[in-house]
Write an enzyme that holds these catalytic residues in place. Structure first.
Site, PDB file in Angstrom:
ATOM      1  N   LYS A 242       0.842  -1.180   0.000  1.00  0.00           N
ATOM      2  CA  LYS A 242       0.000   0.000   0.000  1.00  0.00           C
ATOM      3  C   LYS A 242       0.884   1.238   0.000  1.00  0.00           C
ATOM      4  O   LYS A 242       1.934   1.273   0.663  1.00  0.00           O
ATOM      5  CB  LYS A 242      -0.902  -0.033   1.241  1.00  0.00           C
ATOM      6  CG  LYS A 242      -1.947   1.073   1.326  1.00  0.00           C
ATOM      7  CD  LYS A 242      -2.834   0.832   2.549  1.00  0.00           C
ATOM      8  CE  LYS A 242      -3.885   1.908   2.734  1.00  0.00           C
ATOM      9  NZ  LYS A 242      -4.731   1.642   3.927  1.00  0.00           N
TER      10      LYS A 242
ATOM     11  N   SER B  47      -9.522   1.758   3.116  1.00  0.00           N
ATOM     12  CA  SER B  47      -8.637   2.554   2.281  1.00  0.00           C
ATOM     13  C   SER B  47      -7.622   1.714   1.501  1.00  0.00           C
ATOM     14  O   SER B  47      -6.978   2.214   0.589  1.00  0.00           O
ATOM     15  CB  SER B  47      -7.896   3.580   3.147  1.00  0.00           C
ATOM     16  OG  SER B  47      -7.021   2.927   4.081  1.00  0.00           O
TER      17      SER B  47
ATOM     18  N   THR C  85      -7.192   1.076  10.058  1.00  0.00           N
ATOM     19  CA  THR C  85      -7.526   1.820  11.265  1.00  0.00           C
ATOM     20  C   THR C  85      -8.941   1.456  11.684  1.00  0.00           C
ATOM     21  O   THR C  85      -9.187   1.081  12.830  1.00  0.00           O
ATOM     22  CB  THR C  85      -7.416   3.340  11.024  1.00  0.00           C
ATOM     23  OG1 THR C  85      -6.131   3.651  10.484  1.00  0.00           O
ATOM     24  CG2 THR C  85      -7.633   4.117  12.315  1.00  0.00           C
TER      25      THR C  85
ATOM     26  N   GLY D  87     -11.475  -0.826   9.509  1.00  0.00           N
ATOM     27  CA  GLY D  87     -12.004  -1.578   8.376  1.00  0.00           C
ATOM     28  C   GLY D  87     -11.207  -1.541   7.102  1.00  0.00           C
ATOM     29  O   GLY D  87     -11.626  -2.140   6.097  1.00  0.00           O
ATOM     30  N   SER D  88     -10.063  -0.889   7.066  1.00  0.00           N
ATOM     31  CA  SER D  88      -9.403  -0.603   5.791  1.00  0.00           C
ATOM     32  C   SER D  88      -8.689  -1.779   5.152  1.00  0.00           C
ATOM     33  O   SER D  88      -8.273  -1.688   3.998  1.00  0.00           O
ATOM     34  CB  SER D  88      -8.422   0.566   5.953  1.00  0.00           C
ATOM     35  OG  SER D  88      -9.124   1.760   6.178  1.00  0.00           O
TER      36      SER D  88
END
Length: 550
Positions: A108, A189, A210, A212-213
């Protein structure tokens, strides 16, 4: 000459494995849409293809679809040369014993690497900025012999910016789009990591979570995601949101592959003091060994009675439609289902909104610490206020159509996460989320995990920093109506929308969660039944047979 060497290795491997038909049976290249680490490892070790072949195939696949999906922000310009060095090590017998040796992975674009890749968090504010060294998780990957193939797109600043910033959009990377139905909003995200893993643009990816990302985009993109306990994996030199909730975890196509990746990146780190809470120190468990077909037998799984007190999300509706059937599958596999488990803390949390005041002031405090570790900072941004000013003034950042309201609220509060006001918010929220939430219920009912649609599991685990694993559960029916996001730019639902099942556990219970998830995955095998609408066509044989030219 190289072809001859590789051919000799292949013949030696055949003899070792006593495959008497090897000479007459051609090697079957694994489809890169679903290729597992074990399949890639066999092909590399047998000499059927090389790491260079693998990197070239993945780059070609990225080139095919990235104009539509915007899943990858950058490809490592040194990836092929690194792969070549891994091939030489394999040929000379000096390859690392790690199963990840010579395997390409995407990170990421908020996980720093000390190489020729940027680490932008999706913003031009960090374009050209360089960290003083690798992030700890990137360093662990390199030590394992993995090839960092590139950086995956994300919701800008991991979703911490403001209104009208759709999930998966960043100024630098554009709008990530899922591959399963037209206009597929990928969730965020770690959207690029999810999409890239799902359609085989790399073996696997790393994401961050943080709230659900990792698991939410995994749920919506038909892959496995593991959100580790905060403190199991280091966040050093990862662009932060919240030191109290951020965690780095694997996003892969199978539970076993996610377990392989977690085994490499887990472990304590003196540069991230939260990892001192891990009971495992520098030597985490062998998470791959937790992949047991009978892993559900004897497990006690709770079902949340007041689940609808949480924020409902339309992408979970297909999971609810088959939830009772799913519980029967779990029972048949030997699990004990404990129904009507109640979390009394949910309503106060939802009603009072402590979450934004906790993570927002964490971001205000933690971002300057990351920026202070840059050896190159071309825009000289050192604080959130300076970041907001840059974003509002730099045309490519899309302001004011893409707002900065989250930062405006954070800055207007006038305090950071060392203040008594912040501490009061944090401890109150933690009491309701922990004692009156997930960890309290797990202990009160002697449960191994809670089971629920993924986007609910991520909510109940976010504030406590406890782990979640999501496994593909199915697809929405062909008559599913299309529902747009609140900005009218992306589609949340539609025919063929994937959905997942989440298992949420207690602190550092990843081994147990992997046992449960692997067993469920082996019974249902749902990922292979849900095919993407958009997928690359380049395969390994195109590279090996010389049909692909780069």
């Amino acid at each position: 000459m190289l072809a001859g060497i590789l051919g000799s290795i292949a013949q030696a491997a055949c003899s070792f494995l006593a495959l008497t038909t090897c000479a007459s049976t051609p090697f079957e290249f694994p489809s890169l849409l679903d290729a597992t680490l074990d399949e890639l490892r066999f092909g590399l070790d047998s000499g059927s293809f090389t790491s260079v072949d693998l990197v070239r195939a993945y780059i070609a696949r990225i080139d095919e679809v990235n104009g539509l999906l915007h899943a990858v922000n950058e490809i490592n310009p040194d990836a092929i040369s690194i792969a070549s060095s891994k091939d030489r090590e394999r040929l000379s017998g000096t390859a690392l014993p790690s199963p990840l040796h010579g395997i390409p992975i995407l990170l990421k674009d908020n996980i720093a690497t000390d190489d020729n890749l940027n680490n932008t968090a999706g913003s031009y504010a960090l374009l050209g900025a360089k960290a003083k060294e690798d992030s700890t998780v990137a360093a662990k990957l390199r030590k394992s012999g993995a090839i960092i193939l590139g950086k995956a797109n994300l919701s800008q600043w991991a979703g911490m910016r403001g209104a009208n910033v759709s999930e998966g959009w960043s100024a630098y990377g554009g709008q990530t789009t899922g591959a399963y139905f037209p206009g597929h909003e990928p969730s965020g995200s770690s959207s690029g990591s999810a999409v890239a893993s799902s359609v085989g643009l790399a073996w696997a990816s790393l994401g961050t979570e943080t709230t659900g990302s990792i698991v939410d985009p995994a749920h919506l993109n038909n892959i496995v995601g593991i959100k580790p306990t905060v403190g199991l994996t280091s966040r050093y030199l990862v662009v932060p949101i919240s030191e109290h909730q951020d965690t780095v975890g694997p996003m892969a196509r199978t539970v076993k592959d996610a377990a392989y990746l977690l085994s490499v990146i887990a472990g304590s780190d003196p540069k991230d003091n939260y990892t001192s809470a891990s009971p495992f120190g520098e030597k985490p468990p062998n998470y791959v060994a937790a992949c047991k077909k009978m892993g559900l037998k004897g497990k006690r799984l709770g079902v949340l009675k007041n689940i609808l007190d949480l924020h409902k999300h339309v992408t979970s509706e297909p999971a609810f439609a088959v939830f009772n059937e799913t519980l029967e599958i779990l029972r048949a596999a030997g699990a004990e289902i404990v129904e009507d488990v109640y979390f009394p803390g949910i309503k106060p949390i939802v009603g009072h909104g402590w979450a934004g005041r906790v993570t927002g002031q964490d971001f205000l405090t933690d971002l300057p610490r990351y920026l202070a570790n840059l050896k190159t900072n071309p825009n000289n941004i050192t604080t959130l206020a300076e970041l907001r000013d840059f974003t509002q003034d730099y045309p490519a950042e899309g302001f004011p159509n893409r707002a900065t309201q989250s930062w405006d609220r954070v800055l207007s509060r006038g305090y950071n996460n060392t203040s008594p006001e912040w501490w009061s918010n944090y401890t109150t929220q933690l009491y309701y989320a922990s004692t009156l939430g997930l960890p309290g219920a797990l202990r009160n009912h002697s449960l191994d995990a809670m089971v629920m649609p993924t986007m609910f599991a991520s909510q109940v685990a976010a504030m406590t920093g406890t782990p979640v694993i999501t496994v593909p559960l199915g697809r929405a029916p062909d008559d599913t109506p299309v529902q747009q996001d609140e900005y009218g730019t992306m589609n949340l639902t539609g025919p063929n929308q994937p959905f997942g099942l989440g298992f949420a556990g207690d602190y550092f219970s990843e081994e147990t969660l992997i046992e449960i998830a692997y067993s469920f995955e082996q019974i249902t095998v749902m990922r292979n039944r849900v095919l993407p609408l958009i997928q690359p066509t380049t395969e390994l044989e195109d590279v090996v047979d010389g049909r692909l030219e780069l």
